[in-house]
Design a protein around this motif. Structure first.
Motif, PDB file in Angstrom:
ATOM      1  N   GLY A 179       0.853  -1.203   0.350  1.00 18.10           N
ATOM      2  CA  GLY A 179      -0.047   0.032  -0.351  1.00 18.10           C
ATOM      3  C   GLY A 179       0.728   1.340  -0.584  1.00 18.10           C
ATOM      4  N   ILE A 180       1.929   0.989   1.047  1.00 17.63           N
ATOM      5  CA  ILE A 180       2.828   2.988   0.974  1.00 17.63           C
ATOM      6  C   ILE A 180       3.626   3.001  -0.152  1.00 17.63           C
ATOM      7  N   ALA A 181       3.988   1.785  -0.783  1.00 17.87           N
ATOM      8  CA  ALA A 181       4.676   1.408  -2.318  1.00 17.87           C
ATOM      9  C   ALA A 181       3.753   2.037  -3.589  1.00 17.87           C
ATOM     10  N   GLN A 182       2.702   1.459  -3.454  1.00 17.18           N
ATOM     11  CA  GLN A 182       1.849   2.401  -5.034  1.00 17.18           C
ATOM     12  C   GLN A 182       1.352   4.005  -4.177  1.00 17.18           C
ATOM     13  N   VAL A 183       1.308   4.070  -2.745  1.00 18.39           N
ATOM     14  CA  VAL A 183       1.200   5.494  -2.803  1.00 18.39           C
ATOM     15  C   VAL A 183       2.606   6.861  -2.981  1.00 18.39           C
ATOM     16  N   VAL A 184       3.711   6.236  -2.424  1.00 17.39           N
ATOM     17  CA  VAL A 184       4.821   6.384  -3.123  1.00 17.39           C
ATOM     18  C   VAL A 184       4.432   6.805  -4.555  1.00 17.39           C
ATOM     19  N   VAL A 185       4.258   5.449  -5.420  1.00 21.60           N
ATOM     20  CA  VAL A 185       4.274   6.096  -7.088  1.00 21.60           C
ATOM     21  C   VAL A 185       3.213   6.374  -7.150  1.00 21.60           C
ATOM     22  N   SER A 186       2.082   7.209  -6.738  1.00 23.56           N
ATOM     23  CA  SER A 186       0.669   7.826  -7.049  1.00 23.56           C
ATOM     24  C   SER A 186       1.378   9.481  -6.399  1.00 23.56           C
ATOM     25  N   ARG A 187       2.393   9.441  -5.529  1.00 23.60           N
ATOM     26  CA  ARG A 187       2.636  11.308  -5.108  1.00 23.60           C
ATOM     27  C   ARG A 187       4.226  11.303  -6.344  1.00 23.60           C
ATOM     28  N   ILE A 188       4.432  10.788  -6.666  1.00 24.50           N
ATOM     29  CA  ILE A 188       5.457  10.953  -7.836  1.00 24.50           C
ATOM     30  C   ILE A 188       5.272  11.436  -9.068  1.00 24.50           C
ATOM     31  N   THR A 189       4.319  10.677  -9.527  1.00 24.84           N
ATOM     32  CA  THR A 189       3.644  10.083 -10.886  1.00 24.84           C
ATOM     33  C   THR A 189       2.666  12.057 -10.951  1.00 24.84           C
ATOM     34  N   MET A 190       2.046  12.375  -9.187  1.00 16.85           N
ATOM     35  CA  MET A 190       1.846  13.541  -9.763  1.00 16.85           C
ATOM     36  C   MET A 190       2.404  14.605  -9.496  1.00 16.85           C
ATOM     37  N   ALA A 191       3.289  14.516  -9.117  1.00 14.53           N
ATOM     38  CA  ALA A 191       4.695  15.540  -9.597  1.00 14.53           C
ATOM     39  C   ALA A 191       4.426  15.685 -11.034  1.00 14.53           C
ATOM     40  N   ALA A 192       5.335  14.871 -11.466  1.00  9.52           N
ATOM     41  CA  ALA A 192       6.267  14.169 -12.139  1.00  9.52           C
ATOM     42  C   ALA A 192       5.756  14.866 -13.570  1.00  9.52           C
ATOM     43  N   PRO A 193       4.088  15.263 -14.313  1.00  7.16           N
ATOM     44  CA  PRO A 193       3.837  16.237 -15.562  1.00  7.16           C
ATOM     45  C   PRO A 193       4.767  17.605 -15.759  1.00  7.16           C
ATOM     46  N   GLY A 194       4.088  18.029 -13.938  1.00  5.02           N
ATOM     47  CA  GLY A 194       4.227  19.503 -14.577  1.00  5.02           C
ATOM     48  C   GLY A 194       5.659  19.916 -13.779  1.00  5.02           C
ATOM     49  N   MET A 195       6.161  18.820 -13.157  1.00  3.66           N
ATOM     50  CA  MET A 195       8.065  19.547 -13.225  1.00  3.66           C
ATOM     51  C   MET A 195       9.135  18.685 -13.799  1.00  3.66           C
ATOM     52  N   ILE A 196       8.005  18.124 -15.261  1.00  2.00           N
ATOM     53  CA  ILE A 196       9.613  17.477 -15.887  1.00  2.00           C
ATOM     54  C   ILE A 196       9.278  18.303 -17.463  1.00  2.00           C
ATOM     55  N   ILE A 197       7.639  18.310 -17.497  1.00  2.00           N
ATOM     56  CA  ILE A 197       7.427  19.055 -19.311  1.00  2.00           C
ATOM     57  C   ILE A 197       7.447  21.044 -18.511  1.00  2.00           C
ATOM     58  N   LEU A 198       6.912  21.212 -17.728  1.00  2.00           N
ATOM     59  CA  LEU A 198       7.159  22.793 -17.404  1.00  2.00           C
ATOM     60  C   LEU A 198       8.384  23.338 -17.435  1.00  2.00           C
ATOM     61  N   PRO A 199       9.625  22.910 -17.386  1.00  2.00           N
ATOM     62  CA  PRO A 199      10.574  23.308 -17.570  1.00  2.00           C
ATOM     63  C   PRO A 199      10.479  23.343 -18.536  1.00  2.00           C
ATOM     64  N   ILE A 200      10.642  22.805 -19.264  1.00  2.00           N
ATOM     65  CA  ILE A 200      10.336  22.810 -20.689  1.00  2.00           C
ATOM     66  C   ILE A 200      10.555  23.600 -21.639  1.00  2.00           C
ATOM     67  N   ILE A 201       9.054  23.336 -21.618  1.00  2.00           N
ATOM     68  CA  ILE A 201       7.733  24.815 -21.904  1.00  2.00           C
ATOM     69  C   ILE A 201       8.531  26.090 -21.732  1.00  2.00           C
ATOM     70  N   MET A 202       9.053  26.430 -20.459  1.00  2.00           N
ATOM     71  CA  MET A 202       9.776  27.559 -20.214  1.00  2.00           C
ATOM     72  C   MET A 202      11.054  28.063 -20.511  1.00  2.00           C
ATOM     73  N   GLU A 203      11.694  26.373 -20.412  1.00  2.00           N
ATOM     74  CA  GLU A 203      13.091  26.753 -21.505  1.00  2.00           C
ATOM     75  C   GLU A 203      12.869  27.431 -22.769  1.00  2.00           C
ATOM     76  N   ARG A 204      11.560  27.129 -23.041  1.00  2.00           N
ATOM     77  CA  ARG A 204      12.065  27.509 -25.140  1.00  2.00           C
ATOM     78  C   ARG A 204      11.108  28.794 -24.618  1.00  2.00           C
ATOM     79  N   LEU A 205      10.254  29.824 -23.690  1.00  2.00           N
ATOM     80  CA  LEU A 205       9.381  30.624 -24.178  1.00  2.00           C
ATOM     81  C   LEU A 205      10.576  31.379 -23.460  1.00  2.00           C
TER      82      LEU A 205
END
Length: 326
Positions: free
Chosen positions: A228-254
């Motif tokens: 259960g705890i391992a699944q929660v860890v994966v969920s929390r990292i997934t929650m942050a991943a798109p914004g914190m990985i894709i957004l820097p690429i967008i800002m770097e270009r902008l």
């Protein structure tokens, strides 16, 4: 004054999820409903009325004229603000419905102020303080945790985040600029791997209650807690991943455009707003990755518990169920 009460509509069970929880889409609709950030603005009195309505409905009595929609809205407010195990009102900052406004502000600032060590230290510390409140608020109420254990978990997670962020920040000085922008995500991911297991260590030590399909208690399992705890860890990292990985690429270009260089003061607010856009979808999507009612095959349980269940129930219990938490 005594208010007349009516019976609950026939066939209506307020605790039955509106959507099929065995499918990702069903779980996504469920969490879109209860993590709705608009519920943060609902007054305390209305939340208390919602709780009274839900508890009355469970007892089979509701105010006359209560529609199905009113009952479902009361359940939405109840799920957004009250702990599922204890029924106590959760503090505002720790509610999953506060993840979007709270998370967007902190994530946006971590992504904006990543260049200097003092800024990295301050925003990682702020983020871990927020995470500690969220993890404590959403803990398994059946596994109490002492103030000392909370303190150790907080210090360890904050130390991990700071060590990762500062270490990588210094390491990426000569690396391409985009790598430096990804450092906050690495720190957040590392801290989650420490913070959640530490905050929920009692579950790993003592196990969590496992039940059969009909919710009859069968015992406590440490292996179920780890899953259960391992699944929660994966969920929390997934929650942050798109914004914190894709957004820097967008800002770097902008930031290469002349108009963006003229409005540098607005880069921070822009990142905060864009983080909110990502989190609006990612909070419910990450919560929906795994079923809330987690299952574990009998063969994967501890030997003593497996033998105990087999002795009492034979082969009638092929797997056990437990609440994985959020």
């Amino acid at each position: 004054t005594c208010t007349k009460m009516a019976t609950v509509p026939l066939g209506f069970n307020i605790d039955t999820p509106r959507w099929d929880q065995s499918t990702f889409v069903g779980r996504l609709k469920h969490f879109l409903n209860i993590t709705d950030p608009r519920t943060v603005l609902v007054p305390e009195e209305e939340l208390d009325r919602a709780k009274a309505l839900v508890e009355g409905c469970r007892a089979g009595l509701v105010p006359p004229g209560s529609s199905r929609e009113q009952l479902l809205y009361a359940k939405k407010l109840y799920d957004s603000a009250f702990h599922p195990d204890s029924g106590e009102k959760m503090n505002l900052i720790g509610r999953m419905s506060f993840q979007v406004p709270g998370g967007m502000a902190l994530t946006g600032c971590m992504l904006q102020f990543y260049r200097t060590v003092p800024a990295v230290v301050f925003w990682q510390w702020m983020n871990q303080s927020f995470n500690a409140i969220v993890n404590y608020t959403n803990r398994n109420a059946a596994s109490p945790i002492s103030l000392r254990q909370i303190g150790v978990a907080y210090v360890t997670a904050t130390g991990t985040a700071l060590a990762t962020a500062v270490g990588l920040n210094l390491y990426t000085k000569r690396a391409p600029p985009l790598l430096a922008r990804w450092v906050p995500f690495a720190a957040v991911a590392a801290a989650n791997c420490v913070n959640i297991p530490m905050m929920r260590q009692q579950e790993i030590i003592n196990g969590v209650i496992v039940t059969d399909e009909d919710n009859n208690e069968l015992g406590c399992s440490r292996r179920a807690a780890v899953k259960g705890i391992a699944q929660v860890v994966v969920s929390r990292i997934t929650m942050a991943a798109p914004g914190m990985i894709i957004l820097p690429i967008i800002m770097e270009r902008l930031e290469k455009f002349p108009f963006m260089q003229r409005i540098r003061v607005l880069h921070g607010p822009l990142q905060v707003l864009l983080c909110g856009g990502f989190l609006l979808f990612m909070v419910p999507a990450a919560c929906a990755l795994f079923p809330q009612r987690c299952s574990l095959a009998l063969a994967d349980l501890e030997l003593e518990l497996r033998d105990s269940i087999a002795a009492k129930h034979g082969d009638k219990v092929p797997c056990v169920y437990f609440n994985k938490g959020l």
